[in-house]
Design a protein around this motif. Sequence first.
Motif, PDB file in Angstrom:
ATOM      1  N   ASN A  30     -11.469  91.668  13.347  1.00  0.00           N
ATOM      2  CA  ASN A  30     -10.350  91.156  12.564  1.00  0.00           C
ATOM      3  C   ASN A  30     -10.368  89.636  12.615  1.00  0.00           C
ATOM      4  N   GLU A  31     -10.109  88.994  11.492  1.00  0.00           N
ATOM      5  CA  GLU A  31     -10.128  87.533  11.440  1.00  0.00           C
ATOM      6  C   GLU A  31      -8.862  86.974  12.075  1.00  0.00           C
ATOM      7  N   PRO A  32      -9.005  85.907  12.889  1.00  0.00           N
ATOM      8  CA  PRO A  32      -7.811  85.301  13.486  1.00  0.00           C
ATOM      9  C   PRO A  32      -7.021  84.508  12.450  1.00  0.00           C
ATOM     10  N   LYS A  33      -5.760  84.239  12.771  1.00  0.00           N
ATOM     11  CA  LYS A  33      -4.937  83.425  11.886  1.00  0.00           C
ATOM     12  C   LYS A  33      -5.464  81.996  11.888  1.00  0.00           C
ATOM     13  N   VAL A  34      -5.467  81.368  10.732  1.00  0.00           N
ATOM     14  CA  VAL A  34      -5.950  80.000  10.583  1.00  0.00           C
ATOM     15  C   VAL A  34      -4.749  79.063  10.547  1.00  0.00           C
ATOM     16  N   TYR A  35      -4.859  77.947  11.247  1.00  0.00           N
ATOM     17  CA  TYR A  35      -3.773  76.970  11.248  1.00  0.00           C
ATOM     18  C   TYR A  35      -4.351  75.567  11.233  1.00  0.00           C
ATOM     19  N   GLN A  36      -3.542  74.623  10.801  1.00  0.00           N
ATOM     20  CA  GLN A  36      -3.946  73.222  10.739  1.00  0.00           C
ATOM     21  C   GLN A  36      -3.694  72.579  12.097  1.00  0.00           C
ATOM     22  N   ALA A  37      -4.705  71.924  12.648  1.00  0.00           N
ATOM     23  CA  ALA A  37      -4.555  71.260  13.939  1.00  0.00           C
ATOM     24  C   ALA A  37      -3.753  69.963  13.763  1.00  0.00           C
ATOM     25  N   ASP A  38      -2.936  69.660  14.761  1.00  0.00           N
ATOM     26  CA  ASP A  38      -2.173  68.419  14.743  1.00  0.00           C
ATOM     27  C   ASP A  38      -3.032  67.281  15.280  1.00  0.00           C
ATOM     28  N   PRO A  39      -2.919  66.079  14.704  1.00  0.00           N
ATOM     29  CA  PRO A  39      -3.683  64.953  15.236  1.00  0.00           C
ATOM     30  C   PRO A  39      -3.175  64.587  16.629  1.00  0.00           C
ATOM     31  N   PRO A  40      -4.061  64.040  17.477  1.00  0.00           N
ATOM     32  CA  PRO A  40      -3.632  63.697  18.835  1.00  0.00           C
ATOM     33  C   PRO A  40      -2.607  62.561  18.830  1.00  0.00           C
ATOM     34  N   THR A  41      -1.698  62.614  19.809  1.00  0.00           N
ATOM     35  CA  THR A  41      -0.695  61.566  19.954  1.00  0.00           C
ATOM     36  C   THR A  41      -1.340  60.339  20.598  1.00  0.00           C
ATOM     37  N   LYS A  42      -0.595  59.242  20.656  1.00  0.00           N
ATOM     38  CA  LYS A  42      -1.110  58.015  21.278  1.00  0.00           C
ATOM     39  C   LYS A  42      -1.454  58.253  22.750  1.00  0.00           C
ATOM     40  N   LYS A  43      -0.627  59.034  23.445  1.00  0.00           N
ATOM     41  CA  LYS A  43      -0.882  59.314  24.861  1.00  0.00           C
ATOM     42  C   LYS A  43      -2.166  60.136  25.012  1.00  0.00           C
ATOM     43  N   GLU A  44      -2.363  61.125  24.145  1.00  0.00           N
ATOM     44  CA  GLU A  44      -3.586  61.927  24.208  1.00  0.00           C
ATOM     45  C   GLU A  44      -4.811  61.083  23.882  1.00  0.00           C
ATOM     46  N   GLN A  45      -4.691  60.179  22.914  1.00  0.00           N
ATOM     47  CA  GLN A  45      -5.809  59.294  22.580  1.00  0.00           C
ATOM     48  C   GLN A  45      -6.172  58.415  23.774  1.00  0.00           C
ATOM     49  N   LYS A  46      -5.147  57.906  24.462  1.00  0.00           N
ATOM     50  CA  LYS A  46      -5.377  57.075  25.645  1.00  0.00           C
ATOM     51  C   LYS A  46      -6.087  57.887  26.724  1.00  0.00           C
ATOM     52  N   ASN A  47      -5.643  59.146  26.930  1.00  0.00           N
ATOM     53  CA  ASN A  47      -6.283  60.006  27.926  1.00  0.00           C
ATOM     54  C   ASN A  47      -7.739  60.290  27.563  1.00  0.00           C
ATOM     55  N   TYR A  48      -8.045  60.484  26.266  1.00  0.00           N
ATOM     56  CA  TYR A  48      -9.422  60.718  25.832  1.00  0.00           C
ATOM     57  C   TYR A  48     -10.302  59.507  26.127  1.00  0.00           C
ATOM     58  N   VAL A  49      -9.766  58.310  25.899  1.00  0.00           N
ATOM     59  CA  VAL A  49     -10.530  57.087  26.175  1.00  0.00           C
ATOM     60  C   VAL A  49     -10.806  56.971  27.673  1.00  0.00           C
ATOM     61  N   ILE A  50      -9.796  57.223  28.495  1.00  0.00           N
ATOM     62  CA  ILE A  50      -9.968  57.134  29.948  1.00  0.00           C
ATOM     63  C   ILE A  50     -10.996  58.159  30.422  1.00  0.00           C
ATOM     64  N   LEU A  51     -10.895  59.388  29.946  1.00  0.00           N
ATOM     65  CA  LEU A  51     -11.857  60.419  30.339  1.00  0.00           C
ATOM     66  C   LEU A  51     -13.267  60.085  29.863  1.00  0.00           C
ATOM     67  N   GLY A  52     -13.393  59.497  28.686  1.00  0.00           N
ATOM     68  CA  GLY A  52     -14.698  59.076  28.184  1.00  0.00           C
ATOM     69  C   GLY A  52     -15.318  58.006  29.052  1.00  0.00           C
TER      70      GLY A  52
END
Length: 58
Positions: free
Chosen positions: A16-38
């Motif tokens: 069975n196919e899963p439900k499709v949804y639109q992903a939300d863009p990352p917040t400023k805090k999440e972007q900062k965390n991605y940079v730190i982890l990178g």
Amino acid sequence: MPYTTEDGGRVNNFANEPKVYQADPPTKKEQKNYVILGILGVVLVVGVIAIAFFASNV
């Protein structure tokens, strides 16, 4: 395992196919965390390569 039954009584064992949804863009805090982890990831890889380089030249 879920299955569907087609017209005529044939069993269809495709998944069975899963439900499709639109992903939300990352917040400023999440972007900062991605940079730190990178940056931490790059430091870790460079550190392992440096340790391997110095250990091989002993």
